[in-house]
Enzyme design. Sequence first.
Site, PDB file in Angstrom:
ATOM      1  N   ASN A 154      54.660  32.591  31.519  1.00 18.46           N
ATOM      2  CA  ASN A 154      53.795  33.782  31.534  1.00 18.46           C
ATOM      3  C   ASN A 154      54.405  34.925  30.625  1.00 18.46           C
ATOM      4  OD1 ASN A 154      55.331  33.642  34.024  1.00 18.46           O
ATOM      5  ND2 ASN A 154      54.799  35.776  34.372  1.00 18.46           N
ATOM      6  N   GLN A 182      49.345  29.517  33.203  1.00 20.41           N
ATOM      7  CA  GLN A 182      49.109  29.582  31.633  1.00 20.41           C
ATOM      8  C   GLN A 182      48.967  28.633  30.882  1.00 20.41           C
ATOM      9  OE1 GLN A 182      49.236  32.846  30.666  1.00 20.41           O
ATOM     10  NE2 GLN A 182      49.978  33.872  32.594  1.00 20.41           N
ATOM     11  N   SER A 202      45.069  28.995  38.407  1.00 20.75           N
ATOM     12  CA  SER A 202      44.334  30.316  39.019  1.00 20.75           C
ATOM     13  C   SER A 202      43.244  30.500  38.073  1.00 20.75           C
ATOM     14  CB  SER A 202      45.518  31.223  38.869  1.00 20.75           C
ATOM     15  OG  SER A 202      44.650  32.596  39.057  1.00 20.75           O
ATOM     16  N   GLY A 203      41.982  31.166  38.640  1.00 24.16           N
ATOM     17  CA  GLY A 203      40.839  31.283  37.935  1.00 24.16           C
ATOM     18  C   GLY A 203      41.003  32.485  36.795  1.00 24.16           C
ATOM     19  N   HIS A 204      41.557  33.317  37.079  1.00 21.18           N
ATOM     20  CA  HIS A 204      41.379  34.720  36.422  1.00 21.18           C
ATOM     21  C   HIS A 204      42.305  34.636  35.228  1.00 21.18           C
ATOM     22  CE1 HIS A 204      45.118  37.285  37.439  1.00 21.18           C
ATOM     23  NE2 HIS A 204      45.103  36.350  38.451  1.00 21.18           N
ATOM     24  N   THR A 240      36.149  29.514  55.535  1.00 17.79           N
ATOM     25  CA  THR A 240      34.869  29.122  54.757  1.00 17.79           C
ATOM     26  C   THR A 240      35.213  29.360  53.205  1.00 17.79           C
ATOM     27  OG1 THR A 240      33.966  29.799  56.858  1.00 17.79           O
ATOM     28  CG2 THR A 240      32.591  29.704  54.726  1.00 17.79           C
ATOM     29  N   CYS A 327      53.134  42.078  37.006  1.00 15.55           N
ATOM     30  CA  CYS A 327      53.472  42.548  38.140  1.00 15.55           C
ATOM     31  C   CYS A 327      54.784  43.263  38.461  1.00 15.55           C
ATOM     32  CB  CYS A 327      53.909  41.110  38.913  1.00 15.55           C
ATOM     33  SG  CYS A 327      53.001  39.749  38.578  1.00 15.55           S
TER      34      CYS A 327
END
Length: 400
Positions: A154, A182, A202-204, A240, A327
Amino acid sequence: MSRRVYADNAATTAVSPQVLEAMLPFYTDIYGNPSSLYGLGQEAKAKLEEARETVAQCLGAKPQEIFFTSCGSESDNWAIKGCARAQLKKHGKNHIITSAFEHHAVLHTCQALEKEGFTVTYLPVHKDGLVRPQEVEAAITDKTALVTIMYANNEIGTIQPIPEIGKICRDHGVPFHTDAVQAIGNVPINVKEQDIDLLSLSGHKLHAPKGVGALYVRLGVQLQNLMDGGAQERGKRAGTENLAQIAGLAAAMKEACSTIEERVARLTPMRDKLIDGLLKIERSRLNGDREHRLPGNVHFCFQGVEGESLLLMLDMQGISASSGSACTSGSLDPSHVLLAIGLPHGVAHGSLRLSFGDYNTMEDIDYLLEVIPPIIERLRAMSPLWDSIKTGKVNYDPYM
Ligand SMILES: *Cc1c(COP(=O)(O)O)cnc(C)c1O
């Protein structure tokens, strides 16, 4: 401020209009709980399985092998803890192999397992930013429970030899996990052909929202649960289902994976133009192999320049970029990735990551090339060290 350039797509991306559109019906119309037996619930259930099928197809997996999670970090945690603990319980295996430059979601998970009694081998990363398959093979013992090596880094964007590592692990009967957060949409991935047992996404990072991810788990691979509760996700991940976001993830995956060739063809010349331009700045270096590299990643160190000051000055020119990973850029510690490829602290501090995606253009690159060199010059003019660096009295970079 003449222009805004978002050059931090490795940190996160904007939700695309198509993804948003795919998500909206699930908030107001198809809001039933997929576990409910009446029509509205069953309609939601059908959409959930449709999304699972889409994600599976993108990876060359079976739908039963896809589990939805809350993010890439959860997928990494679950793959590593779930697999390692199952291997320990069933076969008494307590050894994990990873690399020194993984995302913290992998590194800190491995460190947590060390506290439980696992031993972890952190393979070195060479100065080209690549892990060597033969070093993975040499590290495997009869106690090895899991190998986890990221698909693409990344920070410096290097693409690892995943099919080769996968084959080695398969030949030795060791489960193999890869963090492909990535790589999705940038590298063709087929989990069957590439001998991948577990894969995180990961979606974002691909124009879906934050807070949704998935884990591929090959049928037959034992995995302990991370989340206990209801029977969702075949009893393996309670909670859920976040159907709107799952539908967004599926739409984004479909778009990302069906357009890899076009994306690579569009981003590569942009990346290469920027790299060539920035290499003209004296005492600059490109981090990571130039060839085995994500099409949208440019990562540089500029001697005599503090990464934080550089980011602030770029921000004033409308440019969003990153020094190291999102991060860690809040701290003054140099990046563990740059230290892992052998850069000393003094150089690792002056790093800049520019990462591009579907909404960037060649005009963005031209703007960056106009703005960055004078900023570097100004920062160096203010630096008490630059004179000594320039005259060679101080050399921070062993590769220069
Ligand atoms: C962003 C990222 C993650 C974490 O994903 P989240 O969805 O933000 O938890 C993990 N690994 C890599 C390589 C990443 O780039």
